[in-house]
Design an enzyme around this catalytic site. Structure first.
Site, PDB file in Angstrom:
ATOM      1  N   ASP A  51     -51.191 -19.789 131.714  1.00  0.00           N
ATOM      2  CA  ASP A  51     -50.279 -20.124 130.624  1.00  0.00           C
ATOM      3  C   ASP A  51     -49.507 -21.391 130.985  1.00  0.00           C
ATOM      4  O   ASP A  51     -49.384 -21.748 132.165  1.00  0.00           O
ATOM      5  CB  ASP A  51     -49.302 -18.972 130.369  1.00  0.00           C
ATOM      6  CG  ASP A  51     -48.772 -18.961 128.952  1.00  0.00           C
ATOM      7  OD1 ASP A  51     -49.065 -18.001 128.213  1.00  0.00           O
ATOM      8  OD2 ASP A  51     -48.060 -19.913 128.574  1.00  0.00           O
ATOM      9  N   ASP A  73     -52.998 -25.553 130.932  1.00  0.00           N
ATOM     10  CA  ASP A  73     -52.866 -26.220 129.636  1.00  0.00           C
ATOM     11  C   ASP A  73     -54.251 -26.198 129.003  1.00  0.00           C
ATOM     12  O   ASP A  73     -55.145 -26.944 129.411  1.00  0.00           O
ATOM     13  CB  ASP A  73     -52.381 -27.655 129.828  1.00  0.00           C
ATOM     14  CG  ASP A  73     -52.290 -28.429 128.513  1.00  0.00           C
ATOM     15  OD1 ASP A  73     -52.634 -27.855 127.450  1.00  0.00           O
ATOM     16  OD2 ASP A  73     -51.898 -29.611 128.553  1.00  0.00           O
ATOM     17  N   VAL A  74     -54.448 -25.351 128.015  1.00  0.00           N
ATOM     18  CA  VAL A  74     -55.791 -25.154 127.466  1.00  0.00           C
ATOM     19  C   VAL A  74     -56.307 -26.382 126.727  1.00  0.00           C
ATOM     20  O   VAL A  74     -57.514 -26.470 126.443  1.00  0.00           O
ATOM     21  CB  VAL A  74     -55.840 -23.927 126.524  1.00  0.00           C
ATOM     22  CG1 VAL A  74     -55.537 -22.650 127.293  1.00  0.00           C
ATOM     23  CG2 VAL A  74     -54.918 -24.102 125.328  1.00  0.00           C
ATOM     24  N   TYR A  78     -53.531 -23.636 110.442  1.00  0.00           N
ATOM     25  CA  TYR A  78     -53.774 -22.441 111.256  1.00  0.00           C
ATOM     26  C   TYR A  78     -55.037 -21.722 110.789  1.00  0.00           C
ATOM     27  O   TYR A  78     -55.894 -21.343 111.606  1.00  0.00           O
ATOM     28  CB  TYR A  78     -52.572 -21.507 111.159  1.00  0.00           C
ATOM     29  CG  TYR A  78     -52.724 -20.205 111.918  1.00  0.00           C
ATOM     30  CD1 TYR A  78     -52.592 -20.166 113.306  1.00  0.00           C
ATOM     31  CD2 TYR A  78     -52.995 -19.012 111.255  1.00  0.00           C
ATOM     32  CE1 TYR A  78     -52.726 -18.974 114.006  1.00  0.00           C
ATOM     33  CE2 TYR A  78     -53.124 -17.819 111.936  1.00  0.00           C
ATOM     34  CZ  TYR A  78     -53.000 -17.806 113.324  1.00  0.00           C
ATOM     35  OH  TYR A  78     -53.135 -16.615 114.004  1.00  0.00           O
ATOM     36  N   LYS A  94     -58.477 -20.948 113.057  1.00  0.00           N
ATOM     37  CA  LYS A  94     -58.937 -19.587 113.342  1.00  0.00           C
ATOM     38  C   LYS A  94     -60.306 -19.311 112.722  1.00  0.00           C
ATOM     39  O   LYS A  94     -61.127 -18.570 113.285  1.00  0.00           O
ATOM     40  CB  LYS A  94     -57.903 -18.565 112.858  1.00  0.00           C
ATOM     41  CG  LYS A  94     -56.616 -18.579 113.682  1.00  0.00           C
ATOM     42  CD  LYS A  94     -56.879 -18.257 115.146  1.00  0.00           C
ATOM     43  CE  LYS A  94     -55.614 -18.153 115.967  1.00  0.00           C
ATOM     44  NZ  LYS A  94     -55.856 -17.770 117.372  1.00  0.00           N
ATOM     45  N   ILE A  97     -49.565  -8.496 113.762  1.00  0.00           N
ATOM     46  CA  ILE A  97     -49.259  -7.859 115.036  1.00  0.00           C
ATOM     47  C   ILE A  97     -47.861  -8.265 115.476  1.00  0.00           C
ATOM     48  O   ILE A  97     -47.453  -9.420 115.324  1.00  0.00           O
ATOM     49  CB  ILE A  97     -50.283  -8.269 116.120  1.00  0.00           C
ATOM     50  CG1 ILE A  97     -51.707  -7.967 115.646  1.00  0.00           C
ATOM     51  CG2 ILE A  97     -49.985  -7.558 117.431  1.00  0.00           C
ATOM     52  CD1 ILE A  97     -52.011  -6.514 115.392  1.00  0.00           C
ATOM     53  N   THR A 121     -45.620  -9.705 117.622  1.00  0.00           N
ATOM     54  CA  THR A 121     -45.586 -10.622 118.763  1.00  0.00           C
ATOM     55  C   THR A 121     -44.511 -11.683 118.528  1.00  0.00           C
ATOM     56  O   THR A 121     -43.977 -11.794 117.423  1.00  0.00           O
ATOM     57  CB  THR A 121     -46.937 -11.329 118.948  1.00  0.00           C
ATOM     58  OG1 THR A 121     -47.149 -12.222 117.830  1.00  0.00           O
ATOM     59  CG2 THR A 121     -48.082 -10.342 119.027  1.00  0.00           C
TER      60      THR A 121
END
Length: 300
Positions: free
Chosen positions: A98, A109-110, A203, A207, A236, A238
């Site tokens: 993360d 860092d993705v 977004y 996805k 969800i 979160t």
């Protein structure tokens, strides 16, 4: 008679005789004798013990007998954190990657190729990868900047693709080996991959791309012994959804569309991820599992 059934019948016969003895002589000597009888039969019938063990294994759990080494991106919070905790409870070796600082985790860092390479080189061979890292902001298309749109693609889709590519490359050299091990990748998509909502086009696009990427990667990964699947969570609880779930009107809007009548919990997505990583899902690849309380089935 099937060998396994015949072997299992032996201890059942012992139990039957023990019950008869206890019925005729209901005292502790009879109980003691019954225990000795059962133990004796089980010890002299090793094959029956093995048969029982096999039956128990088949019905006890779908998990692999071997613990896995799994890298989870976005593991500091939300679904990623829940996945880490679930796998740890099952005895797996979990590495959380993360941007946020975290005890025992690694910096990842993705969106960075170099960061991915460093992370994958440092953790070594993996049995599983869960791509949980993601972002979401809210803006109408007319108010969304190019930079905001691009960032969603960088984090949500490119970040997932870099992880898949990194894992594939590290397994390519083993593809011709007869003793190749098998691995699994789980990507986190969203119910919004198929149910669009306003003010989230950036977004939704990212996805939806994960669902397509998952299918394509599954085809290429098969030759490498890597299964690739995705989970499409619904609403969800979160940090990403926190601002909506503190608003009673938003909660009522969501629950009115979910046949299950409630918002989901991160642990419920973690359970699906755990299954997809396991040997129990060894014939499942290229699939997106909608864990959404029936939202997509409702179609609204």
């Amino acid at each position: 008679m099937n060998l396994e059934v015949r072997n299992i019948t032996v201890p059942f016969t012992a139990l039957l005789w023990t019950w008869i003895v206890l019925s005729l002589f209901p005292d502790w000597w009879a109980a003691f004798g019954g225990i000795i009888l059962i133990v004796g039969v089980m010890l002299t019938q090793k094959s029956s013990v093995n048969a029982w063990i096999q039956v128990i294994k088949r019905h006890h759990d779908w998990r692999s007998e071997t613990d896995m080494r799994v890298l989870v991106t976005g593991g500091a919070q939300g679904i990623g954190r829940a996945v880490c905790e679930k796998l740890e409870q099952l005895g797996d070796e979990v590495i959380s990657g993360d941007l946020q600082e975290q005890d025992g985790g690694i910096h990842l860092d993705v969106t960075s190729e170099d960061s991915w390479e460093d992370a994958l080189d440092s953790v070594g061979p993996l049995d599983g990868l869960v791509n949980c890292a993601g972002i979401r902001t809210r803006n109408l298309i007319v108010d969304t900047t190019y930079e905001e749109f691009q960032k969603h693609l960088d984090v949500n889709i490119a970040g997932t693709w870099l992880g898949i590519r990194g894992m594939f490359r590290r397994r390519s050299s083993k593809a011709e080996s007869s003793d190749i091990s098998y691995a699994s990748i789980v990507n986190i998509a969203s119910v919004n991959a198929v149910i669009a909502v306003p003010a989230q086009a950036h977004y939704v696009a990212s996805k939806g791309a994960i669902v397509g990427l998952t299918k394509a990667a599954a085809i290429e990964g098969a030759a490498l012994g890597v299964r690739v699947n995705a989970i499409a969570p619904g609403a969800i609880r979160t940090p990403m959804t926190e601002e909506r779930l503190v608003d009673p009107q938003q909660v009522a809007w969501l629950e009115g569309r979910i046949p299950a009548g409630r918002v989901g919990e991160p642990e419920e997505i973690a359970s699906v991820a755990s299954f997809l990583l396991s040997d129990g899902a060894r014939y499942v690849t290229g699939t997106t599992v909608f864990a959404d309380g029936g939202w997509t089935a409702n179609g609204v």
